[in-house]
Design a protein around this motif. Structure first.
Motif, PDB file in Angstrom:
ATOM      1  N   MET A   1       0.737  -1.296   0.125  1.00  0.00           N
ATOM      2  CA  MET A   1      -0.165  -0.027  -0.033  1.00  0.00           C
ATOM      3  C   MET A   1       1.062   1.210   0.235  1.00  0.00           C
ATOM      4  O   MET A   1       1.803   1.333   0.708  1.00  0.00           O
ATOM      5  CB  MET A   1      -0.787   0.023   1.251  1.00  0.00           C
ATOM      6  N   ASN A   2       0.527   2.381  -0.754  1.00  0.00           N
ATOM      7  CA  ASN A   2       1.441   3.417  -0.932  1.00  0.00           C
ATOM      8  C   ASN A   2       0.805   4.359  -0.137  1.00  0.00           C
ATOM      9  O   ASN A   2      -0.288   4.737   0.043  1.00  0.00           O
ATOM     10  CB  ASN A   2       1.314   3.866  -2.291  1.00  0.00           C
ATOM     11  N   ALA A   3       1.613   5.239   0.592  1.00  0.00           N
ATOM     12  CA  ALA A   3       1.286   6.431   1.488  1.00  0.00           C
ATOM     13  C   ALA A   3       0.932   7.573   0.492  1.00  0.00           C
ATOM     14  O   ALA A   3       1.556   7.785  -0.497  1.00  0.00           O
ATOM     15  CB  ALA A   3       2.277   6.660   2.615  1.00  0.00           C
ATOM     16  N   ARG A   4      -0.254   8.151   0.874  1.00  0.00           N
ATOM     17  CA  ARG A   4      -0.512   9.358  -0.072  1.00  0.00           C
ATOM     18  C   ARG A   4      -0.402  10.681   1.312  1.00  0.00           C
ATOM     19  O   ARG A   4      -0.693  10.596   2.473  1.00  0.00           O
ATOM     20  CB  ARG A   4      -1.930   9.355  -0.548  1.00  0.00           C
ATOM     21  N   THR A   5      -0.231  11.683   0.725  1.00  0.00           N
ATOM     22  CA  THR A   5      -0.232  13.068   1.299  1.00  0.00           C
ATOM     23  C   THR A   5      -1.427  13.543   1.614  1.00  0.00           C
ATOM     24  O   THR A   5      -2.414  13.141   0.799  1.00  0.00           O
ATOM     25  CB  THR A   5       0.628  14.035   0.529  1.00  0.00           C
ATOM     26  N   ALA A   6      -1.643  14.462   2.571  1.00  0.00           N
ATOM     27  CA  ALA A   6      -2.895  15.077   2.711  1.00  0.00           C
ATOM     28  C   ALA A   6      -3.562  15.699   1.523  1.00  0.00           C
ATOM     29  O   ALA A   6      -4.731  15.809   1.383  1.00  0.00           O
ATOM     30  CB  ALA A   6      -2.783  15.823   4.230  1.00  0.00           C
ATOM     31  N   GLU A   7      -2.789  16.397   0.843  1.00  0.00           N
ATOM     32  CA  GLU A   7      -3.114  17.013  -0.493  1.00  0.00           C
ATOM     33  C   GLU A   7      -3.637  15.950  -1.312  1.00  0.00           C
ATOM     34  O   GLU A   7      -4.542  16.253  -1.990  1.00  0.00           O
ATOM     35  CB  GLU A   7      -1.839  17.852  -0.853  1.00  0.00           C
ATOM     36  N   GLU A   8      -2.899  15.041  -1.623  1.00  0.00           N
ATOM     37  CA  GLU A   8      -3.284  13.968  -2.523  1.00  0.00           C
ATOM     38  C   GLU A   8      -4.664  13.333  -2.078  1.00  0.00           C
ATOM     39  O   GLU A   8      -5.790  13.424  -2.945  1.00  0.00           O
ATOM     40  CB  GLU A   8      -2.369  12.963  -2.661  1.00  0.00           C
ATOM     41  N   ILE A   9      -4.892  13.246  -0.755  1.00  0.00           N
ATOM     42  CA  ILE A   9      -6.068  12.624  -0.353  1.00  0.00           C
ATOM     43  C   ILE A   9      -7.517  13.793  -0.446  1.00  0.00           C
ATOM     44  O   ILE A   9      -8.454  13.305  -0.817  1.00  0.00           O
ATOM     45  CB  ILE A   9      -6.082  12.015   1.251  1.00  0.00           C
ATOM     46  N   SER A  10      -7.059  14.911  -0.131  1.00  0.00           N
ATOM     47  CA  SER A  10      -8.050  15.819  -0.488  1.00  0.00           C
ATOM     48  C   SER A  10      -8.372  15.917  -1.716  1.00  0.00           C
ATOM     49  O   SER A  10      -9.665  16.254  -2.041  1.00  0.00           O
ATOM     50  CB  SER A  10      -7.502  17.359   0.107  1.00  0.00           C
ATOM     51  N   HIS A  11      -7.556  15.788  -2.717  1.00  0.00           N
ATOM     52  CA  HIS A  11      -7.901  15.909  -4.211  1.00  0.00           C
ATOM     53  C   HIS A  11      -8.704  14.727  -4.403  1.00  0.00           C
ATOM     54  O   HIS A  11      -9.924  15.020  -5.422  1.00  0.00           O
ATOM     55  CB  HIS A  11      -6.630  16.040  -5.078  1.00  0.00           C
ATOM     56  N   ALA A  12      -8.397  13.642  -4.004  1.00  0.00           N
ATOM     57  CA  ALA A  12      -9.134  12.278  -4.496  1.00  0.00           C
ATOM     58  C   ALA A  12     -10.622  12.610  -3.951  1.00  0.00           C
ATOM     59  O   ALA A  12     -11.670  12.121  -4.492  1.00  0.00           O
ATOM     60  CB  ALA A  12      -8.507  11.295  -3.710  1.00  0.00           C
ATOM     61  N   VAL A  13     -10.878  12.742  -2.694  1.00  0.00           N
ATOM     62  CA  VAL A  13     -12.352  13.084  -1.989  1.00  0.00           C
ATOM     63  C   VAL A  13     -12.939  14.207  -2.875  1.00  0.00           C
ATOM     64  O   VAL A  13     -14.302  13.812  -3.265  1.00  0.00           O
ATOM     65  CB  VAL A  13     -12.293  13.321  -0.484  1.00  0.00           C
ATOM     66  N   HIS A  14     -12.466  15.238  -3.121  1.00  0.00           N
ATOM     67  CA  HIS A  14     -13.281  16.447  -3.783  1.00  0.00           C
ATOM     68  C   HIS A  14     -13.386  15.507  -5.268  1.00  0.00           C
ATOM     69  O   HIS A  14     -14.572  15.913  -5.958  1.00  0.00           O
ATOM     70  CB  HIS A  14     -12.260  17.406  -3.905  1.00  0.00           C
ATOM     71  N   ALA A  15     -12.432  14.961  -5.905  1.00  0.00           N
ATOM     72  CA  ALA A  15     -12.637  14.377  -7.329  1.00  0.00           C
ATOM     73  C   ALA A  15     -13.946  13.305  -7.018  1.00  0.00           C
ATOM     74  O   ALA A  15     -14.695  13.145  -8.136  1.00  0.00           O
ATOM     75  CB  ALA A  15     -11.321  13.798  -7.670  1.00  0.00           C
ATOM     76  N   ALA A  16     -14.101  12.534  -6.169  1.00  0.00           N
ATOM     77  CA  ALA A  16     -14.878  11.560  -6.006  1.00  0.00           C
ATOM     78  C   ALA A  16     -16.398  12.185  -6.056  1.00  0.00           C
ATOM     79  O   ALA A  16     -17.318  11.807  -6.294  1.00  0.00           O
ATOM     80  CB  ALA A  16     -14.747  10.674  -4.827  1.00  0.00           C
TER      81      ALA A  16
END
Length: 329
Positions: A1-16
């Motif tokens: 499993m690859n760690a993700r930054t808070a910025e990457e996670i924020s981008h992902a949830v908004h894209a979802a």
């Protein structure tokens, strides 16, 4: 499993959430709301958008929200995340339909990316289809995809059964057209030409002139006597492939699951250039729905009646911006 930054996670949830708003919903009511806390997305039902006359139990509202949930899962998978979903996680909060936590995984496969590309491309059709056939392999794929989400998609191959479904749809439509309160509710979600509203059914999302399929499947009268609607192929009179989406039970959890199955089916169909038309009138009338369940659905509960086919028309659509459905956006 690859760690993700808070910025990457924020981008992902908004894209979802951006993907979620493209889900289909009854009369394009878009009855969903989202909240984000860290790597968790909460999906809630917006009861102010429920059809209080046409959908008193909220079944169609939850099916709509289930379709949005599938889009969330798909968008996250396309960005390299799996979703840990809890459906109806808190019984004392009935409006909270699901929570979704992100779990980073490897890069998405090509099938995921291809399916995700259909999210904004998919449209609802409200007329007849061309005579171009829907290949059996496509229908078989749609049946498998519904099953993967815990529902059953049954193509209706018998001409007699197709006539029965068409007749029940027409009977329900005729009865509903005489119901003033129900008609007023429909008018609320019908948008006139030039409307700036970002919800409801826009005037170019249905044909100006109704062409009758054989057998005929009655359409909603969104224009209500006005000469609204878009141009359509008047020669497109095929009903297409009629199918019913069912679930073993009729619980709120199964309604949400039916919505996820529905959206999976619609996106896979769109990837094959196959479009779907919906007919929910008979399912909004208890005794007609029970007749379908007992006589045509082997005792399972019908959640959606659909027709699949090929069309050259591209209907209009509209969606609310993410800022209107995401708390704190």
């Amino acid at each position: 499993m690859n760690a993700r930054t808070a910025e990457e996670i924020s981008h992902a949830v908004h894209a979802a959430v951006e993907a979620a708003v493209w889900a289909p919903s009854i009369h394009n009511t878009q009855p969903w709301a989202f909240a984000v806390s860290g790597d968790e997305i909460s999906l809630r039902a917006d009861s102010d958008r429920r059809l209080r006359v046409g959908d008193p139990e909220g079944r169609q509202m939850l099916i709509s929200c289930g379709a949005a949930l599938f889009n969330v899962r798909l968008a996250l998978r396309a960005l390299g995340y799996e979703s840990r979903v809890k459906v109806l996680p808190e019984p004392d909060r009935p409006a909270l339909l699901a929570t979704i936590r992100l779990e980073p995984v490897n890069r998405p496969d090509d099938d995921t990316l291809s399916l995700h590309a259909q999210v904004e491309r998919r449209r609802t059709h409200r007329a007849g289809f061309t005579t171009l056939p829907v290949p059996d392999r496509v229908i078989e794929t749609l049946v498998r995809q519904a099953a993967a989400e815990g529902a059953r998609l049954t193509p209706i191959r018998s001409e007699a059964a197709v006539r029965i479904v068409a007749a029940l749809t027409g009977a329900a439509q005729d009865v509903q057209a005489q119901d003033r309160v129900l008609s007023l509710e429909l008018i609320r979600w019908a948008r006139p030409p030039g409307s700036v509203r970002r919800d409801g059914v826009p005037a170019d999302a249905y044909p100006r002139s109704v062409t009758r399929t054989q057998p005929h499947f009655a359409q909603r009268d969104y224009a209500r006597g006005h000469h609204w609607g878009g141009d359509t192929d008047l020669a497109a009179t095929s009903p297409g492939v009629v199918a019913v989406l069912t679930t073993p039970g009729d619980s709120r959890e199964e309604w949400i699951g039916a919505g996820q199955a529905l959206q999976s089916v619609l996106l896979h169909a769109c990837g094959e250039n196959v479009t779907a038309a919906f007919h929910t009138q008979a399912l909004e009338t208890h005794h007609l729905r029970e007749f379908l369940r007992e006589e045509l659905c082997s005792g399972e509960y019908p959640q959606m009646i659909m027709r699949f086919g090929v069309t050259l028309d591209v209907g209009g659509t509209t969606r609310r911006p993410v800022s209107e459905v995401l708390d704190g956006a």
